[in-house]
Design a protein around this motif. Sequence first.
Motif, mmCIF file in Angstrom:
data_model
loop_
_atom_site.group_PDB
_atom_site.id
_atom_site.type_symbol
_atom_site.label_atom_id
_atom_site.label_comp_id
_atom_site.label_asym_id
_atom_site.label_seq_id
_atom_site.Cartn_x
_atom_site.Cartn_y
_atom_site.Cartn_z
ATOM 1 N N GLY A 215 1.632 -11.230 13.530
ATOM 2 C CA GLY A 215 0.217 -11.383 13.888
ATOM 3 C C GLY A 215 -0.598 -10.159 13.506
ATOM 4 O O GLY A 215 -1.672 -10.264 12.911
ATOM 5 N N THR A 216 -0.068 -8.980 13.855
ATOM 6 C CA THR A 216 -0.782 -7.736 13.559
ATOM 7 C C THR A 216 -0.994 -7.589 12.057
ATOM 8 O O THR A 216 -2.085 -7.240 11.587
ATOM 9 N N ILE A 217 0.079 -7.885 11.295
ATOM 10 C CA ILE A 217 -0.011 -7.720 9.840
ATOM 11 C C ILE A 217 -1.008 -8.723 9.238
ATOM 12 O O ILE A 217 -1.820 -8.368 8.376
ATOM 13 N N SER A 218 -0.956 -9.969 9.700
ATOM 14 C CA SER A 218 -1.896 -10.973 9.183
ATOM 15 C C SER A 218 -3.332 -10.591 9.498
ATOM 16 O O SER A 218 -4.227 -10.721 8.655
ATOM 17 N N ASN A 219 -3.557 -10.114 10.729
ATOM 18 C CA ASN A 219 -4.911 -9.680 11.108
ATOM 19 C C ASN A 219 -5.407 -8.574 10.213
ATOM 20 O O ASN A 219 -6.561 -8.566 9.778
ATOM 21 N N ILE B 88 4.317 -12.917 -9.014
ATOM 22 C CA ILE B 88 4.692 -12.330 -7.727
ATOM 23 C C ILE B 88 3.723 -12.684 -6.617
ATOM 24 O O ILE B 88 4.105 -12.838 -5.472
ATOM 25 N N TRP B 89 2.459 -12.858 -6.954
ATOM 26 C CA TRP B 89 1.487 -13.259 -5.928
ATOM 27 C C TRP B 89 1.252 -14.776 -5.948
ATOM 28 O O TRP B 89 1.380 -15.468 -4.947
ATOM 29 N N ARG B 90 0.943 -15.312 -7.143
ATOM 30 C CA ARG B 90 0.467 -16.683 -7.200
ATOM 31 C C ARG B 90 1.580 -17.710 -7.023
ATOM 32 O O ARG B 90 1.407 -18.717 -6.346
ATOM 33 N N PHE B 91 2.747 -17.456 -7.664
ATOM 34 C CA PHE B 91 3.809 -18.450 -7.571
ATOM 35 C C PHE B 91 4.251 -18.694 -6.123
ATOM 36 O O PHE B 91 4.264 -19.840 -5.670
ATOM 37 N N PRO B 92 4.602 -17.644 -5.348
ATOM 38 C CA PRO B 92 5.068 -17.923 -3.984
ATOM 39 C C PRO B 92 4.019 -18.642 -3.132
ATOM 40 O O PRO B 92 4.339 -19.572 -2.408
ATOM 41 N N TYR B 93 2.759 -18.244 -3.275
ATOM 42 C CA TYR B 93 1.785 -18.870 -2.386
ATOM 43 C C TYR B 93 1.505 -20.323 -2.774
ATOM 44 O O TYR B 93 1.341 -21.197 -1.922
ATOM 45 N N GLY C 297 -1.545 -19.534 2.079
ATOM 46 C CA GLY C 297 -2.605 -19.279 1.107
ATOM 47 C C GLY C 297 -2.473 -17.946 0.385
ATOM 48 O O GLY C 297 -1.440 -17.287 0.474
ATOM 49 N N PRO C 298 -3.544 -17.560 -0.320
ATOM 50 C CA PRO C 298 -3.492 -16.409 -1.218
ATOM 51 C C PRO C 298 -3.036 -15.101 -0.570
ATOM 52 O O PRO C 298 -2.627 -14.173 -1.259
ATOM 53 N N GLY C 299 -3.098 -15.015 0.765
ATOM 54 C CA GLY C 299 -2.697 -13.759 1.401
ATOM 55 C C GLY C 299 -1.207 -13.669 1.661
ATOM 56 O O GLY C 299 -0.715 -12.635 2.114
ATOM 57 N N LEU C 300 -0.470 -14.751 1.362
ATOM 58 C CA LEU C 300 0.942 -14.830 1.757
ATOM 59 C C LEU C 300 1.743 -13.564 1.445
ATOM 60 O O LEU C 300 2.322 -12.949 2.341
ATOM 61 N N VAL C 301 1.733 -13.171 0.164
ATOM 62 C CA VAL C 301 2.544 -12.032 -0.245
ATOM 63 C C VAL C 301 2.085 -10.749 0.454
ATOM 64 O O VAL C 301 2.892 -9.908 0.843
ATOM 65 N N PHE C 302 0.769 -10.632 0.630
ATOM 66 C CA PHE C 302 0.227 -9.417 1.228
ATOM 67 C C PHE C 302 0.525 -9.327 2.723
ATOM 68 O O PHE C 302 0.391 -8.275 3.320
ATOM 69 N N CYS C 303 0.884 -10.444 3.333
ATOM 70 C CA CYS C 303 1.252 -10.402 4.742
ATOM 71 C C CYS C 303 2.760 -10.286 4.915
ATOM 72 O O CYS C 303 3.249 -9.553 5.773
#
Length: 437
Positions: free
Chosen positions: A116-120, A13-18, A270-276
């Motif tokens: 932008g807000t979410i990525s920040n 869920i995290w690594r594959f998409p990014y 990068g690694p933050g994709l799913v979290f953003c």
Amino acid sequence: MAAVGSAVGLGNIWRFPYTCGKYGGGAFLIVYLCFVFLLGSTLMISEFVIGRRTQHTPVKAFQSLHPKKAWGLVGLLGLITSFFILSQYLVLSGWTTNYVWDSLTGRLAALGTDSGTISNYFSQFSTSAGRPVVFLVVFSVICLAIIMCGVQKGIENVSKVLMPLLVLIVLVLCVRSLTLPGASKGLEYLFLPDFSKLSGEGVLAALGQALFSLSVGMGVMIVYGSYMPLNDNIFKTAMWITACDTLIAVLAGVAIFPAVFSCGFDPAGGPGLVFCVLPNVFNSMGGAGVVFSTLFFLLLVVAAMTSAISLLEALTAALHEHSIINRQVSAVVFFLLTTAFGILFALSVGPLSNITFGHAHLTLFDFVDRLNSIYLPPICSLITIIFFGWVMPEADVRDELSNHGTLKIGYYSVFRFLARYLAPLALLVVLVAGILG
Ligand code: TRP
């Protein structure tokens, strides 16, 4: 089911998409699928066979099949890989645990739907020194408590209910994501291959991701094989695990990529994709978003826990087999050690990001991520498959796959060809090409 629990985790869920996003989408997916079904499943079967045949943990397993004790080093390399994977896994698990808290307290919802807000928010959080470490420790302590209370079996039963629920939420996310404006671009990105986007490094990354996601190339499945009931069909079991794991990764892709394009994120983020991306999708669901988001991250934490505990299981079982240290103590020792390394890796995303390695200036976290996917597991896999195809007596392999002649093994000649020729050759080519760039 236990092996599915081990295979399905943050890798899907995290690594594959990014990783898929970083290396070009559709073309990466095709290469990934080839690696999963041709190499990954072959390796999983080999590891199961070695484990069940020998009833040992990796080092002893190799040693008991060949008089040259040096083969045991492959097992050792696998265990070292597991150690680093667990340390890195704790960082991601900490982030996920933090997101449960942020969902619950409404902090994520308050970010709205501005990318932008979410990525920040994510980059501020992940590069800070406080919360990533605190939540990593929270996650580790919960895992330790589960192990100390001896309820690993309990968590397995719980996850049999919770994992299907996680898949259900991912499906809901898919629907939401596909109905966002401009979603079709994401589907195109994921399913329409553009091979000009695929680099040599991308092919190596696809191999690494396939091995990481199936939990092969580190001896963990040898340990699982040694626990496998003698009347289980190894081939069928391995195919099931491979299929489930892949399906969940692709679903995660379908949930993420349409939203990536619709909300204006960079697929190579990068690694933050799913979290953003995911908070954005949840926040576009209105009031229900908070509930879904809390539930989703909570279930992801459970998925991470089943994987973390099973990684620990392999390390613990190995130490226990080679020493007089009992299982509880060795579990605690490994958890403390990996937590310490995990904290170091977590800090290397932020406060320690000025410490870099090699000419690519990789941070410690990126360095370990590479080690854990594109270097160690492929090397370990290569040696394992050579051992399996060329060194281990073939009669043992046939006997084990056919459960002493009681099962039909019509697939055997194809499988043997994969294990002896195609898999070692492909691994060698990808490794050499990837390392030489
Ligand atoms: N496959 C796991 C995932 O997708 C990660 C993992 C790699 C793992 N190696 C493992 C889990 C060994 C358990 C045991 O998240």
